[in-house]
Design a protein around this motif. Structure first.
Motif, PDB file in Angstrom:
ATOM      1  N   CYS A   1       0.620  -1.083   0.086  1.00  0.00           N
ATOM      2  CA  CYS A   1      -0.023  -0.070  -0.013  1.00  0.00           C
ATOM      3  C   CYS A   1       0.945   1.164   0.110  1.00  0.00           C
ATOM      4  N   LEU A   2       1.822   1.322   0.798  1.00  0.00           N
ATOM      5  CA  LEU A   2       2.967   2.421   0.908  1.00  0.00           C
ATOM      6  C   LEU A   2       3.407   2.528  -0.353  1.00  0.00           C
ATOM      7  N   GLU A   3       3.994   1.521  -1.147  1.00  0.00           N
ATOM      8  CA  GLU A   3       4.404   1.804  -2.752  1.00  0.00           C
ATOM      9  C   GLU A   3       3.385   2.167  -3.468  1.00  0.00           C
ATOM     10  N   THR A   4       2.457   1.871  -3.447  1.00  0.00           N
ATOM     11  CA  THR A   4       1.302   2.343  -4.341  1.00  0.00           C
ATOM     12  C   THR A   4       0.917   3.830  -3.813  1.00  0.00           C
ATOM     13  N   LEU A   5       0.883   4.182  -2.707  1.00  0.00           N
ATOM     14  CA  LEU A   5       0.558   5.397  -2.129  1.00  0.00           C
ATOM     15  C   LEU A   5       1.626   6.606  -2.587  1.00  0.00           C
ATOM     16  N   ALA A   6       3.111   5.966  -2.612  1.00  0.00           N
ATOM     17  CA  ALA A   6       4.287   6.708  -3.056  1.00  0.00           C
ATOM     18  C   ALA A   6       4.115   7.080  -4.450  1.00  0.00           C
ATOM     19  N   ILE A   7       3.556   6.166  -5.451  1.00  0.00           N
ATOM     20  CA  ILE A   7       3.691   6.219  -6.653  1.00  0.00           C
ATOM     21  C   ILE A   7       2.507   7.479  -7.300  1.00  0.00           C
TER      22      ILE A   7
END
Length: 213
Positions: free
Chosen positions: A102-108
């Motif tokens: 989720c954090l990776e997706t949110l960062a993108i």
């Protein structure tokens, strides 16, 4: 203003600071600067002056509180100087835990917004359906439009809740994606739970499509 606080009472400087402190405490989240300006019938610089004085008083007596700028407003929070003691006593805040996917997706999304699921999947190399659904449920992202393709896809952007979650004033405060600060954010145990395996993500690539709103 018929409902003005200042019609029937004159507040001292200390009372103004006390009232401001009480408002921030009761709200429990970021209070927009514009709202504070309206309440106190004051300019932004005057609100900032009150907050600076409060923070100076907190600092002088080693208070457990401080006021920080968040999402275009101000929030009363615990002093980060006591974070280790608080973590030992109460554990890490549950609301601050996100799976790494989720954090990776949110960062993108934060750095590429507005962006479609297809673009996110291409960057990550796996399906982001589950992560997007989770982030939508947490109100950290929302749908702001659609692509101009024949088959329209939702476009995602971050929300004000995103700013509050990471306690930043605006997207301009995000660290450069190449910076040490950004890498520390991704690696911080306080922001994500145990990483979901890519195998699990791949097993769930065929899922219900995200509803377009």
């Amino acid at each position: 203003m018929n409902n003005s606080l200042f019609l029937n009472k004159t507040y001292s400087r200390n009372e103004l600071k006390g009232l401001l402190e009480a408002i921030l405490f009761v709200k429990g989240k970021s209070v927009p600067t514009e709202m504070l300006e309206n309440i106190f019938e004051a300019k932004k610089t005057e609100i900032e002056s009150l907050i600076n004085e409060l923070n100076e008083e907190y600092n002088n007596r080693k208070s457990g509180l401080c006021i920080i700028p968040v999402a275009g407003g101000y929030q009363l929070v615990s002093n980060p100087g006591y974070k280790d003691e608080l973590a030992e006593l109460f554990g890490k805040r549950n609301e601050a835990v996100l799976p790494k996917s989720c954090l990776e997706t949110l960062a993108i999304i934060a750095y590429k917004q507005p962006i479609s699921k297809e673009e996110i999947d291409k960057i990550r190399g796996v399906s982001s359906t589950r992560s997007l659904n989770s982030l939508l449920a947490l109100k950290l992202i929302n749908i702001v439009g659609s692509t101009e393709d024949v088959v329209k896809s939702p476009l995602y952007s971050t929300t004000e809740r995103f700013l509050e979650f990471f306690r930043i004033t605006s997207l301009e405060d995000l660290p450069s994606i190449e910076s040490v600060e950004f890498n520390k954010l991704l690696e911080s145990e306080s922001f994500y739970a145990e990483e979901e395996s890519k195998e699990e993500e791949n097993n769930n690539q065929v899922e219900d499509s995200i509803p377009f709103e």
